[in-house]
Write an enzyme that holds these catalytic residues in place. Structure first.
Site, PDB file in Angstrom:
ATOM      1  N   ASP A 147     -14.323  51.434 -59.891  1.00 33.15           N
ATOM      2  CA  ASP A 147     -13.236  50.769 -59.164  1.00 33.15           C
ATOM      3  C   ASP A 147     -12.815  49.539 -59.948  1.00 33.15           C
ATOM      4  O   ASP A 147     -13.670  48.763 -60.393  1.00 33.15           O
ATOM      5  CB  ASP A 147     -13.745  50.370 -57.764  1.00 33.15           C
ATOM      6  CG  ASP A 147     -12.637  49.988 -56.792  1.00 33.15           C
ATOM      7  OD1 ASP A 147     -11.614  49.456 -57.248  1.00 33.15           O
ATOM      8  OD2 ASP A 147     -12.807  50.215 -55.587  1.00 33.15           O
ATOM      9  N   ARG A 168     -10.156  47.506 -58.663  1.00 36.17           N
ATOM     10  CA  ARG A 168      -9.259  46.734 -57.800  1.00 36.17           C
ATOM     11  C   ARG A 168      -9.657  45.269 -57.719  1.00 36.17           C
ATOM     12  O   ARG A 168      -8.813  44.403 -57.526  1.00 36.17           O
ATOM     13  CB  ARG A 168      -9.239  47.351 -56.395  1.00 36.17           C
ATOM     14  CG  ARG A 168      -8.436  48.622 -56.313  1.00 36.17           C
ATOM     15  CD  ARG A 168      -8.550  49.252 -54.949  1.00 36.17           C
ATOM     16  NE  ARG A 168      -9.894  49.751 -54.682  1.00 36.17           N
ATOM     17  CZ  ARG A 168     -10.248  50.340 -53.551  1.00 36.17           C
ATOM     18  NH1 ARG A 168      -9.363  50.473 -52.567  1.00 36.17           N
ATOM     19  NH2 ARG A 168     -11.476  50.798 -53.389  1.00 36.17           N
TER      20      ARG A 168
END
Length: 417
Positions: A329, A331
């Protein structure tokens, strides 16, 4: 209040026309706009620029194409007549707290007013935030009306089943010292990584340490506010909120391999219900497609997951992502709370999310969170159960996030659909 704009001398680079004579200083974190100074990222007069990069994020490339093709006059200046925000936001105390907001310009929506003196002197200062009014139409809201989970009130929900919202577009504006501090890295290392990983697109990152503000070529955010936007800053008004990261396949086209659209529309329904009950609702939508890995990477991972020996499985869900992208990830929710602080939020009464990363980032920034609302099981598509099982197994969710009474009633209602 009248303040004479100040200037400072800044070093030259090899860029043609990049003179230092007229660039205003930026004192990030100053509580007064004129003390903070304007962000000047336009290219109409390079001597006035005081940032790295330019406005509009990745859309700046399309602007360059338009200039190259002769469709846009080089040096065009925006006519900002009648473009002022439909609703004023702030200023709030968080705007003047050093390090509280590092990834957007708190004054970005009101440049026409707060920097009028600079603009009158010919500085090409452009908004990085825009606030307008809109109506949104969703089939899920029509279903909620049909099954009497929601009702038309003429204020939030209209007779045509549309919902009224205040809509806010936010472009990223990074104060590099603050971003580095947020990620616990040296500013020099951050600058070097940004320079190298963009193929040397912005040499000022490593040659102009005096320029502290960067307009990165990435997507921004859109906010949808149900109810009075000023109530977001009132901790006594019940706030229902969801922070949602972009998933084009699900959000727009209804792909059923994940829970993104169901969770988003569930949150919108909760926001509407909360606003109708005298509260306020907020959807903060960020352009971070495919966990910020990009849609091509996401689709490659889909193929790898479904073709692996034994088929798609929860135990290898994140492994296949790491094999392709090198990380699960990207983000990085560390910057996400900034927009909440820009809105003056100090308490979220109902957070429609089960993500520990989002919860930890929000509460770690000083915002209180009351109830955490999970997605009802009835809304999870069959093909998305692998995703849910993998996230639960990885500790993605907090066990304490349970459906509220209203959620359980909605599940019952949807079971009848």
């Amino acid at each position: 209040m009248t303040t004479t704009p100040t200037t400072r001398h800044i070093r030259l680079t090899s860029h043609p026309g990049q003179d230092s004579a007229g660039a205003p200083a930026i004192r990030w974190g100053a509580a007064v706009a004129l003390e903070r100074g304007p962000v000047v990222g336009s290219t109409t007069n390079r001597s006035q620029r005081n940032v790295i990069g330019t406005h509009s994020g990745s859309y700046g490339v399309y602007r360059a194409l338009a200039v190259a093709a002769g469709n846009l006059t080089r040096g065009h200046r925006a006519d900002l007549t009648d473009t002022a925000p439909t609703d004023l936001v702030g200023p709030y105390p968080q705007w003047g707290e050093p390090g509280k907001i590092v990834s957007l310009d708190p004054w970005g929506a009101s440049v026409q007013a707060v920097f009028a003196e600079w603009m009158a002197q010919g500085y090409d200062i452009r908004p990085t935030i825009a606030v307008t009014k809109a109506h949104i139409h969703l089939p899920e809201i029509k279903q909620a009306l049909a099954f009497q989970r929601l009702a038309v009130d003429g204020r939030i929900l209209l007779d045509d089943a549309s919902a009224t919202v205040t809509k806010v577009a936010v472009e990223p504006v990074w104060w590099l010292p603050g971003v580095a501090e947020r990620f616990k890295v040296k500013e020099a290392d951050l600058r070097r990584a940004l320079f190298e990983e963009t193929g040397g697109m912005y040499p000022e990152l490593v040659t102009r340490s005096d320029l502290e503000v960067f307009l990165p070529p990435i997507g921004g955010q859109t906010l949808y506010v149900f109810g009075d936007i000023r109530d977001l800053a009132n901790p006594n008004v019940t706030l229902t909120a969801r922070v949602h990261d972009e998933c084009n396949g699900s959000d727009v086209f209804g792909s059923d391999i994940c829970t993104c659209r169901p969770y988003l529309t569930h949150a919108i329904e909760e926001c509407i219900r909360g606003a109708q009950a005298g509260g306020v609702g907020l959807i903060a939508y960020s352009r971070k497609e495919g966990r910020a890995l990009g849609e091509v990477t996401k689709f490659l991972v889909y193929n790898a997951r479904k073709r692996q020996l034994g088929g798609d499985s929860a135990d290898k869900y994140f492994l296949r992502t790491e094999c392709v992208a090198g990380v699960q990830d990207m983000r990085f929710q560390e910057l996400m709370p900034d927009v909440l602080h820009w809105l003056g939020i100090s308490r979220i009464h109902r957070l429609v999310s089960m993500s520990n990363d989002k919860y930890d980032a929000i509460t770690g920034s000083g915002i209180e969170v009351g109830e955490r609302v999970k997605i009802p099981d009835a809304l999870i598509p069959a093909d998305a159960k692998v995703e849910m099982e993998a996230k639960v197994a990885a500790g993605y969710f907090t066990d304490g996030a349970v459906p509220s009474t209203a959620d359980l009633a909605q599940v019952k209602g949807r079971a009848l659909e």
